[in-house]
Design a protein around this motif. Structure first.
Motif, PDB file in Angstrom:
ATOM      1  N   PHE A 127       8.229  -7.297   0.962  1.00 12.86           N
ATOM      2  CA  PHE A 127       7.496  -7.035   2.203  1.00 12.86           C
ATOM      3  C   PHE A 127       6.190  -7.836   2.241  1.00 12.86           C
ATOM      4  O   PHE A 127       5.659  -8.240   1.215  1.00 12.86           O
ATOM      5  CB  PHE A 127       7.142  -5.552   2.315  1.00 12.86           C
ATOM      6  CG  PHE A 127       8.304  -4.631   2.513  1.00 12.86           C
ATOM      7  CD1 PHE A 127       8.931  -4.531   3.743  1.00 12.86           C
ATOM      8  CD2 PHE A 127       8.766  -3.836   1.472  1.00 12.86           C
ATOM      9  CE1 PHE A 127      10.004  -3.675   3.941  1.00 12.86           C
ATOM     10  CE2 PHE A 127       9.829  -2.970   1.643  1.00 12.86           C
ATOM     11  CZ  PHE A 127      10.453  -2.888   2.881  1.00 12.86           C
ATOM     12  N   THR A 128       5.658  -8.022   3.453  1.00 14.65           N
ATOM     13  CA  THR A 128       4.292  -8.488   3.620  1.00 14.65           C
ATOM     14  C   THR A 128       3.419  -7.244   3.681  1.00 14.65           C
ATOM     15  O   THR A 128       3.312  -6.582   4.716  1.00 14.65           O
ATOM     16  CB  THR A 128       4.139  -9.316   4.911  1.00 14.65           C
ATOM     17  OG1 THR A 128       5.045 -10.414   4.873  1.00 14.65           O
ATOM     18  CG2 THR A 128       2.712  -9.838   5.040  1.00 14.65           C
TER      19      THR A 128
ATOM     20  N   GLN B 288       0.373  -4.427   3.612  1.00 18.23           N
ATOM     21  CA  GLN B 288      -0.760  -4.299   4.519  1.00 18.23           C
ATOM     22  C   GLN B 288      -1.945  -3.534   3.935  1.00 18.23           C
ATOM     23  O   GLN B 288      -2.870  -3.201   4.660  1.00 18.23           O
ATOM     24  CB  GLN B 288      -0.297  -3.607   5.806  1.00 18.23           C
ATOM     25  CG  GLN B 288       0.877  -4.271   6.502  1.00 18.23           C
ATOM     26  CD  GLN B 288       0.574  -5.692   6.926  1.00 18.23           C
ATOM     27  OE1 GLN B 288      -0.507  -5.951   7.450  1.00 18.23           O
ATOM     28  NE2 GLN B 288       1.494  -6.605   6.696  1.00 18.23           N
TER      29      GLN B 288
ATOM     30  N   ARG C 180      13.079   1.394   7.781  1.00 15.73           N
ATOM     31  CA  ARG C 180      12.629   0.021   7.482  1.00 15.73           C
ATOM     32  C   ARG C 180      13.031  -0.393   6.067  1.00 15.73           C
ATOM     33  O   ARG C 180      13.416  -1.545   5.840  1.00 15.73           O
ATOM     34  CB  ARG C 180      11.107  -0.054   7.651  1.00 15.73           C
ATOM     35  CG  ARG C 180      10.519  -1.438   7.390  1.00 15.73           C
ATOM     36  CD  ARG C 180      10.955  -2.444   8.436  1.00 15.73           C
ATOM     37  NE  ARG C 180      10.473  -3.780   8.109  1.00 15.73           N
ATOM     38  CZ  ARG C 180      11.120  -4.649   7.348  1.00 15.73           C
ATOM     39  NH1 ARG C 180      12.303  -4.339   6.829  1.00 15.73           N
ATOM     40  NH2 ARG C 180      10.616  -5.848   7.108  1.00 15.73           N
TER      41      ARG C 180
ATOM     42  N   GLN D 242      15.531  -3.443   4.905  1.00 11.72           N
ATOM     43  CA  GLN D 242      15.069  -4.484   3.981  1.00 11.72           C
ATOM     44  C   GLN D 242      16.073  -4.737   2.861  1.00 11.72           C
ATOM     45  O   GLN D 242      16.217  -5.870   2.389  1.00 11.72           O
ATOM     46  CB  GLN D 242      13.714  -4.082   3.386  1.00 11.72           C
ATOM     47  CG  GLN D 242      13.074  -5.121   2.482  1.00 11.72           C
ATOM     48  CD  GLN D 242      12.438  -6.265   3.260  1.00 11.72           C
ATOM     49  OE1 GLN D 242      12.564  -6.348   4.487  1.00 11.72           O
ATOM     50  NE2 GLN D 242      11.749  -7.144   2.557  1.00 11.72           N
TER      51      GLN D 242
ATOM     52  N   SER E 173       7.043  -0.352  12.071  1.00  9.38           N
ATOM     53  CA  SER E 173       6.894  -1.790  12.331  1.00  9.38           C
ATOM     54  C   SER E 173       5.684  -2.415  11.652  1.00  9.38           C
ATOM     55  O   SER E 173       5.438  -3.621  11.812  1.00  9.38           O
ATOM     56  CB  SER E 173       6.785  -2.017  13.854  1.00  9.38           C
ATOM     57  OG  SER E 173       5.653  -1.330  14.374  1.00  9.38           O
ATOM     58  N   GLN E 174       4.942  -1.624  10.883  1.00 13.59           N
ATOM     59  CA  GLN E 174       3.692  -2.136  10.314  1.00 13.59           C
ATOM     60  C   GLN E 174       3.895  -3.019   9.087  1.00 13.59           C
ATOM     61  O   GLN E 174       2.922  -3.608   8.593  1.00 13.59           O
ATOM     62  CB  GLN E 174       2.759  -0.964   9.952  1.00 13.59           C
ATOM     63  CG  GLN E 174       2.016  -0.383  11.129  1.00 13.59           C
ATOM     64  CD  GLN E 174       2.908   0.495  12.006  1.00 13.59           C
ATOM     65  OE1 GLN E 174       4.043   0.791  11.697  1.00 13.59           O
ATOM     66  NE2 GLN E 174       2.367   0.900  13.144  1.00 13.59           N
TER      67      GLN E 174
ATOM     68  N   GLY F 225       5.623  -6.379   7.310  1.00  8.48           N
ATOM     69  CA  GLY F 225       6.255  -7.648   7.642  1.00  8.48           C
ATOM     70  C   GLY F 225       7.514  -7.881   6.842  1.00  8.48           C
ATOM     71  O   GLY F 225       7.770  -7.210   5.859  1.00  8.48           O
TER      72      GLY F 225
END
Length: 422
Positions: free
Chosen positions: A377-378, A380, A399, A403, A419-420, A422
């Motif tokens: 993931f990106t 946050q 999510r 993935q 959606s938070q 990436g």
């Protein structure tokens, strides 16, 4: 980097069957840009049963530039590799310890309303095991030192059996049986399959004379038989194949000076299971801890968590939690240091650590402490939702499933897809 040639494999003999996935096994044509997409994705779900002390975990500022709190300082080396979620929970759950059984299922609140009458749904790990479990010796590992019904559940809401002994887990993963033991195991598996075949036929005949409610109960039983058959077939396929060879003795995993060392052993075994590709899905329940043999712990974990805002108890609780987060950081260190086809094992492994309680002192089921690390993931840093109107935890689960390659837009009590990330 050298390539393992066909001649080298033949010369090494059967030992190559027990090797983990190696970069050197990749054909030259798969090196470079395509090699990064080749290794499998994995998931580890970790449960802590006693919530957290939020002022020591949750930063005031959202985003990646948060100021590290007391607990997050232990994870500072992985700041870019994890996301802490606040203001997130399974909406509508009762304020009770027993909701730990649903932490990874997200079943509707009605299913978890009573501790003595749980009607659960499938847990996230079992959804993944259904899709990718056949690629490994063990479809999924459920490891649990807690005192709950289970953390892993099948599609019929039946708890999946768990492993509680570290030494037995080591033997299961890495100790081969003698030829006689293998032969006996094959015979045992064949016998077990014949018994299940007979049961299935008898149950089908019996079902014709039952009412609808009884037929539903019988369906739960027959679904369990189907799962047992699939497990037997998988065991048969792997029983004669050599297991991966790693350093260590199973007896060392029966010895731990205190719970901190025992927890480190659990993490070491999970790391070895992933590194050798023995499994790709793990659930780990950590349980409540004790103060035995640790000088700075004066009271039990459960007592400290129910602190009632007593500063002395809060400090004791914080010491338990700091040690747990320190162990988590050590596990992430191991995954980061393990390279696989040009990337780290952490990049290929989603590691979620959560609790079914937000504030154990009041048994609060909202504002759960949830950290997701790795997985490609990106990240946050700190994603903050409304502490009074929480975001649905199952939205994060959707999510995570996406993935890892599961095509779905719903799971548990999800209302959307988070959606938070990436």
């Amino acid at each position: 980097m050298r390539t393992l040639s066909r001649r080298m494999f033949l010369r090494a003999g059967a030992v190559t069957l027990g090797l983990p996935y190696l970069d050197a096994m990749l054909p030259r044509t798969l090196r470079g840009a395509t090699a990064e997409t080749e290794p499998p994705r994995r998931m580890v779900l970790i449960h802590r049963p006693l919530g957290t002390y939020h002022p020591f975990l949750v930063p005031e500022k959202a985003g990646p530039e948060f100021e590290a709190t007391r607990y997050l300082k232990t994870l500072e080396g992985h700041r870019k590799h994890f996301t802490l979620f606040s203001g997130i929970s399974h909406l509508g759950y009762p304020n009770s310890h027993h909701t730990e059984s649903a932490i990874f299922t997200g079943v509707s609140p009605e299913g978890i309303a009573r501790a003595d009458d749980i009607h659960n749904s499938v847990s996230m790990d079992q959804v993944i095991a259904e899709k990718i479990g056949h690629h490994t010796r063990i479809a999924s590992l459920t490891l649990n030192t807690a005192n709950c019904a289970s953390l892993s559940w099948n599609r019929k809401g039946v708890p999946v059996p768990w492993q509680r002994s570290r030494s037995q887990l080591f033997r299961r993963l890495f100790i081969d049986g003698t030829p006689d033991e293998v032969a006996r195991e094959l015979k045992r598996l064949a016998h077990g399959r014949s018994i299940l075949d007979g049961m299935r036929g008898q149950l089908k005949s019996l079902g014709r004379d039952l009412g609808s409610a009884d037929r539903q109960r019988m369906e739960v039983l027959t679904a369990s038989i189907r799962e047992a058959e699939a497990m037997l077939l998988q065991d048969e396929a792997w029983v004669a194949k050599p297991k991966p060879k790693v350093e260590g003795d199973p007896r060392q995993y029966d010895q731990a000076e205190h719970w901190v060392a025992a927890q480190q052993q659990w993490y070491a075994l999970v790391h070895l299971a992933l590194q050798t590709d023995s499994t790709r899905v793990v659930v780990l329940g950590l349980g409540e801890q004790g103060q035995h043999n640790i000088p700075d712990l004066m009271i039990g974990h459960h007592d400290a968590s129910h602190h009632g805002k007593d500063p002395a108890k809060i400090e004791q609780f914080a010491r338990y939690e700091e040690k747990e987060y320190h162990n988590l950081a050590g596990f992430l260190d191991k995954l980061t240091a393990t390279q696989e086809a040009g990337t780290s094992l952490l990049d290929r492994t989603q590691v979620l650590i959560a609790s079914n309680l937000g504030d154990a002192s009041s048994h609060a089921g909202d504002n759960l402490p949830v950290i997701l690390a790795g997985g490609g993931f990106t990240h946050q840093g700190h994603v903050a939702f409304d502490p009074k109107k929480n975001h649905a935890l199952s939205n994060l689960y959707v999510r995570m499933l996406q993935q890892i390659g599961i095509e779905t837009d719903r799971f548990g009590c999800s209302t959307s897809v988070l959606s938070q990330l990436g």
